[in-house]
Design an enzyme around this catalytic site. Structure first.
Site, PDB file in Angstrom:
ATOM      1  N   ASP A 198      75.359  30.131   0.414  1.00 44.04           N
ATOM      2  CA  ASP A 198      76.407  30.604   1.333  1.00 44.04           C
ATOM      3  C   ASP A 198      77.677  31.014   0.599  1.00 44.04           C
ATOM      4  OD1 ASP A 198      77.621  31.099   3.782  1.00 44.04           O
ATOM      5  OD2 ASP A 198      78.360  29.062   3.973  1.00 44.04           O
ATOM      6  N   HIS A 233      72.363  22.800   5.708  1.00 40.38           N
ATOM      7  CA  HIS A 233      73.541  23.333   5.005  1.00 40.38           C
ATOM      8  C   HIS A 233      74.782  22.635   5.564  1.00 40.38           C
ATOM      9  CE1 HIS A 233      75.938  26.206   2.754  1.00 40.38           C
ATOM     10  NE2 HIS A 233      76.738  26.282   3.813  1.00 40.38           N
ATOM     11  N   ASP A 263      78.645  22.137   5.142  1.00 44.53           N
ATOM     12  CA  ASP A 263      79.860  22.600   4.473  1.00 44.53           C
ATOM     13  C   ASP A 263      80.755  21.401   4.187  1.00 44.53           C
ATOM     14  OD1 ASP A 263      79.618  25.555   4.270  1.00 44.53           O
ATOM     15  OD2 ASP A 263      79.261  25.356   6.409  1.00 44.53           O
TER      16      ASP A 263
HETATM   17 ZN   LIG Z   1      78.626  27.191   3.883  1.00 40.99          ZN
END
Ligand SMILES: [Zn+2]
Length: 1018
Positions: free
Chosen positions: A356, A244, A246
């Protein structure tokens, strides 16, 4: 035999670390180190030396020698940059590169806190390694940090280099360590009184008795690892590799590019050692960065996509926030994402992948499905603070009835490590065993952790069949969904969740970092407007790159306002540049449309016939006008929807009359007290007071805002409950600044603590709404400022404007699920209504609202200190409005549209006009009213077809008619990617169709060359 199990279990842990693991690296030798800002300026560097100013890059060269007696044995480099042991990511990272003769380099593998080894495929002789290291600062403990901007971060080195060495790996000893770790974890996940737990403890103890004889120890463990639980139907845990990343957060975009390179290089390299291992990665933007920066790595990824190991997922440009972007922005996230994946990898994604994201509005299932994805993976609702979501796999049914198969991985994380404890938890935590046997386990360290590791895959191999209740296999999300779909087809009782997936956390992200939010809100609307005017001139707007830049800023830590200052500075700058560029293009397009007369342009989908205030000299306009104190001119104009019309001041048959404490037109009577507080708003037609008895409307409220954690993210229930109304006499001045007859304005200036607000109440002749303009000079720390509207309306729900429709939220905290919704998202309005009368609160630039206890509260500003210690301090402006209305929402929706798309003045120029009549390129009417036009543009395929996206916005079944300036010859309903799915009948140039409540339709219109005489205008 006595029960010494507790002692044995403690023995296993200590001996694993102190006796077994060292066997795996028996021989090692240090590497020599040089370091510097680039490869041309390297100097000798000693271990244990500090390195790395915040946000800087340091290059390392490691040199050493593989001795002759290591020949034929596996050798690895181990590099520890000084990693904090507690975090898998969120700190320094490195990239080992292959240095080419011409000075360029290509990535080999990332070096991360939990991935410090690099396997060398080398014979005895010299070894040289080059590593680019990023000294990214960490942000711990929700404390304000100077590290969020490079200007304030300082120069002091952040990390102490720990180790660089060559090691010989004893593969059998390493395998023994994995064996012990997995069996130990399996044992500890069992109940204390499970007989298998005692047996495993004994087996492990016997193996440890054999150490250092590795082979003998492994022979002891082998039967336990091969235990067979037969053919009984067991749960199937489907593990998929993931990282993951960001798109920006506690680091700027520029660092994310490098995080993607490191993580993707590591993910690709691991595939060569483990053919069963799969890796999912989302976000076309991330792939684009790799494609532009690292073509060799991109080629390696493409090759792995082709062999099925690397799986593009998500079908979106980035993993965007879902609350705050417009509906059309969500569409473009998918259109640009799916197009990219199809063009580069030959296939579109079949799963939405946004694990998320901070809440999922009820319009999404239809958008996902129309974008080719009827499967959806997220994990975030496991963070809910109040209520546990009751399913892990279910049909999620949206506003219009569309269902998408949705899965929440029961491991409750998207960064799993495939430990036996996680595996056991994901089985016990899964809530749908009654009808389903499949669940997902996304594994891999995110955000600089480098994704999946060898250890995780080794554990997966050992855990595959070791549990009596579940198997574990590495596979793809699609494989899991296909099995669930087969179960559903066979009649499995798949639960259905209807309506939004409200996230019971991070409600502050509806308000934090206002400038980022408003920049996005402007840009996404300007881009649609540019497409409309270009299409009116028969052209493509050519704004794909500007769309993509905007979409990137919608990432789920940028638009929500949860990033460091640097990220928001970038966002404001990028969105400002997009804004200026699109504005310039719109100005050019409108100049062509309007020609030599001063005109007004209405980009909205509802006709305008009302008093407006324009930035015009009143001497330039014939007819009744009013010059206002701010230099603008008020006049009544009439412009069709999506059209340009010359400025003409029409006759006005209403007037605004003011006194020192009141203001009235033919529809509303407004009173305020000596301190500028609105004490009464009477809807004259209904002879009805709107303001709750004894209350004050449009009052500012201030509350101490100290979230328990996650400062920029969270607002707590006690914060919104404990606001203090700013209604006193201190620091207040009240002035009538415009006294009618067309516009009345009253200016209230209020100082409170370090901040000041200037509030202007505005009533226009003929208008059914009171506008409230707020200008803030905001300098509080850690406070929430709101504006509250206590309303004398009895309603159980408030209707909130969201993408592609409205969603009902409870106006009372009766159940735990209701109580959690104390701060909710609404785009342009919140409405509370009795069957025949309602009051809407409109806004042109806020999202966070409270709707409990008979009042609508609009969150105006916050002032979090983490992660950006100065977030939101400064100047802000926003307009709200109070609008009473009769039954239904169509009037509110139209008014909210006009409120957000004020008419644009087009200055007279000598630009040659088009020979086309200034007729709207398309006209849309509906019965009942309430159909909204989202986009009008030329088709992306260059065919010249017109694309019109529209949706039913109010919840009615609506008969819709569409005509175009050029006669419509043929029409199709399309998916979001503008591909025809069914033909639409065209009768005499008119497309007539029925829309279900909240249905979205993307129409493709093929037009003949000749102008059509038809118009739907009354
Ligand atoms: Zn995230």
């Amino acid at each position: 035999m006595h029960n010494d199990r507790g002692l044995v279990e403690r023995r296993i842990q200590r001996e694993l670390w102190e006796r077994v693991l060292p066997l795996a690296h028996r021989d090692s030798r240090a590497l020599s180190i040089e370091a510097g800002p680039d490869l041309d300026h390297l100097e000798p560097f000693a271990p244990r030396t500090k390195w790395g100013a915040p946000w800087a890059t340091t290059w390392f060269r490691f040199t050493g020698e593989i001795p002759p007696d290591w020949a034929g044995r596996p050798v690895e480099a181990v590099i520890d940059l000084g990693f904090h042991p507690d975090a898998a990511g969120f700190q320094c990272e490195g990239l080992l590169v292959d240095l080419h003769d011409d000075g360029t380099f290509s990535p080999l593998q990332g070096i991360h806190p939990r991935r410090t080894n690099y396997a060398l495929d080398a014979d005895p002789g010299p070894v040289v390694l080059h590593l680019e290291a990023a000294s990214n600062p960490t942000f711990a403990g929700y404390q304000p940090s100077r590290f969020g901007l490079v200007e304030t971060a300082g120069e002091r080195p952040l990390y102490q280099f720990r180790r660089a060495s060559l090691v010989v790996v004893d593969l059998d000893a390493r395998a023994l360590a994995f064996d012990i770790e997995v069996l130990d974890g399996v044992m500890r996940a069992l109940a204390d009184d499970d007989p298998r737990r005692a047996r495993l403890a004994r087996t492990l103890a016997e193996a440890l008795d054999r150490v250092p004889d590795v082979a003998a120890a492994r022979r002891v463990l082998a039967p336990a690892l091969a235990e067979d639980f037969g053919d009984a139907v067991r749960h199937r845990s489907v593990a998929v590799g993931h990282a993951h990343i960001d798109t920006a957060w506690l680091w700027p975009l520029r660092e994310t590019v490098r995080k993607c390179i490191r993580s993707f290089a590591s993910a690709a390299a691991l595939m060569d050692d483990y053919p069963e291992y799969t890796f999912c990665a989302s976000s076309a933007q991330h792939y684009t960065w790799i494609e532009e920066r690292e073509p060799e790595l991109f080629a390696a990824i493409t090759e792995r996509v082709e062999r099925g190991q690397w799986i593009p997922v998500g079908g979106m440009w980035v993993e965007a926030d879902m609350n705050l972007p417009s509906g059309e922005s969500l569409v473009r996230q998918i259109v640009f994402g799916q197009r990219y994946f199809e063009e580069r990898f030959g296939a579109r994604c079949t799963e939405v992948w946004i694990p998320d994201v901070f809440g999922y509005p009820a319009g999404l299932p239809q958008v996902f499905a129309a974008g080719g994805m009827d499967r959806f993976v997220t994990q975030k609702l496991s963070w809910n603070k109040q209520n546990r979501f009751p399913h892990n796999t279910f049909w999620w049914e949206g506003l219009d009835g569309t269902r998408v198969l949705t899965h929440f991985p029961p491991v409750d994380t998207y960064n799993a490590e495939i430990t036996p404890a996680e595996f056991a938890f994901s089985v016990t935590n899964f809530q749908d065993h009654g009808w389903s046997t499949d669940s997902l386990m996304p594994f891999g360290h995110g955000d600089g952790g480098g994704g999946p590791t060898r250890e995780m895959v080794e554990r997966a191999r050992r855990l595959a069949h070791i549990d009596s209740r579940a198997t574990l296999e590495i596979d793809t999300p699609a494989a899991m969904f296909e099995r669930i779909e087969r179960d559903a087809d066979r009649g499995a009782a798949v639960p259905v969740w209807r309506g939004e997936l409200y996230f019971e956390m991070h409600r502050g992200t509806l308000t934090s970092q206002l400038k980022t939010k408003l920049g996005n809100r402007r840009c996404e609307r300007l881009l649609v407007e540019a497409e409309l005017w270009a299409a009116t001139l028969g052209r493509s707007a050519d704004v794909d790159d500007l769309w993509k830049q905007t979409l990137t800023q919608q990432f789920h830590d940028i638009l929500p306002g949860s990033s460091i200052a640097w990220v928001h500075q970038d966002a404001e700058r990028i969105l400002g540049e997009v804004d200026a560029e699109v504005e310039a293009r719109i100005t050019g397009l409108l100049a062509e449309l309007a020609g030599p007369t001063t005109a007004v342009a209405n980009r909205g989908d509802a006709a305008v016939d009302e008093i407006v205030t324009l930035d015009l000299d009143d001497a330039d306009v014939d007819g009744p006008v009013q010059r206002l104190a701010d230099g603008t001119t008020a006049l009544r104009v009439s412009v069709p929807a999506m059209a340009v019309a010359p400025v003409e001041a029409l006759a006005v048959d209403d007037r605004v009359v003011l006194s020192d404490t009141s203001m009235t037109n033919g529809h509303l009577a407004v009173r305020w007290d000596a301190h500028g507080n609105i004490t009464s708003i009477i809807d004259l037609a209904g002879a009805r007071e709107i303001v709750a008895e004894g209350a004050v409307a449009a009052a500012l409220e201030i509350a101490v805002d100290h979230p328990v954690e996650y400062d920029a993210w969270d607002v707590e229930s006690w914060t919104v409950d404990n606001g203090t109304a700013l209604t006193g006499a201190d620091g207040v001045s009240v002035d009538v600044v415009d006294a009618g007859p067309l516009v009345g304005r009253v200016r209230v200036e209020r100082a409170f603590g370090p901040s000041t607000a200037v509030i202007t109440y505005e009533l226009r002749a003929g208008s059914r709404q009171l506008d409230v303009h707020v200008e803030l000079d905001w300098h509080h720390d850690e406070h929430l400022l709101s504006m509250a509207f206590p309303l004398d309306v009895r309603a159980d729900v408030a209707m909130c404007d969201v993408q592609f429709g409205v969603v009902a939220r409870p106006t009372h905290p009766s159940s735990p699920w209701d109580a959690a919704k104390f701060e909710v998202c609404a785009h342009r309005f919140v409405d509370v209504a009795e069957p025949d009368f309602g009051v809407a609160i409109l806004n042109n630039g806020r999202f966070g609202h409270g709707v409990f206890d008979g009042r609508v509260r609009v969150s105006l500003a916050r002032a979090a200190q983490f992660p950006d210690p100065l977030a939101d301090r400064g100047h802000h402006a926003v307009s709200l409005a109070v609008r009473p209305h009769g039954a239904g929402l169509a009037d509110v929706r139209d008014a909210a549209g006009r409120f957000n798309h004020p008419l644009r003045v087009v200055r007279a120029t000598d630009t040659p006009t088009t020979s086309r009549p200034p007729r709207p390129v398309v006209e849309v009417t509906s019965d009942p009213a309430g159909v909204e036009v989202d986009a009008v543009k030329l088709a992306d395929d260059g065919s010249g077809d017109l694309i019109v996206r529209l949706h039913e916005a109010c919840g009615s079944r609506s008969r819709v008619s569409v005509v175009a300036a050029d006669r419509i010859a043929a029409a199709w309903r399309c998916n979001l990617l503008e591909e025809p799915e069914s033909g639409e009948e065209v009768g005499d140039g008119i497309v007539a169709m029925t829309l279900r409540p909240f249905q979205i339709v993307t129409l493709r219109l093929r037009r003949s060359a000749r102008a059509d005489g038809r118009s739907l205008a009354p």
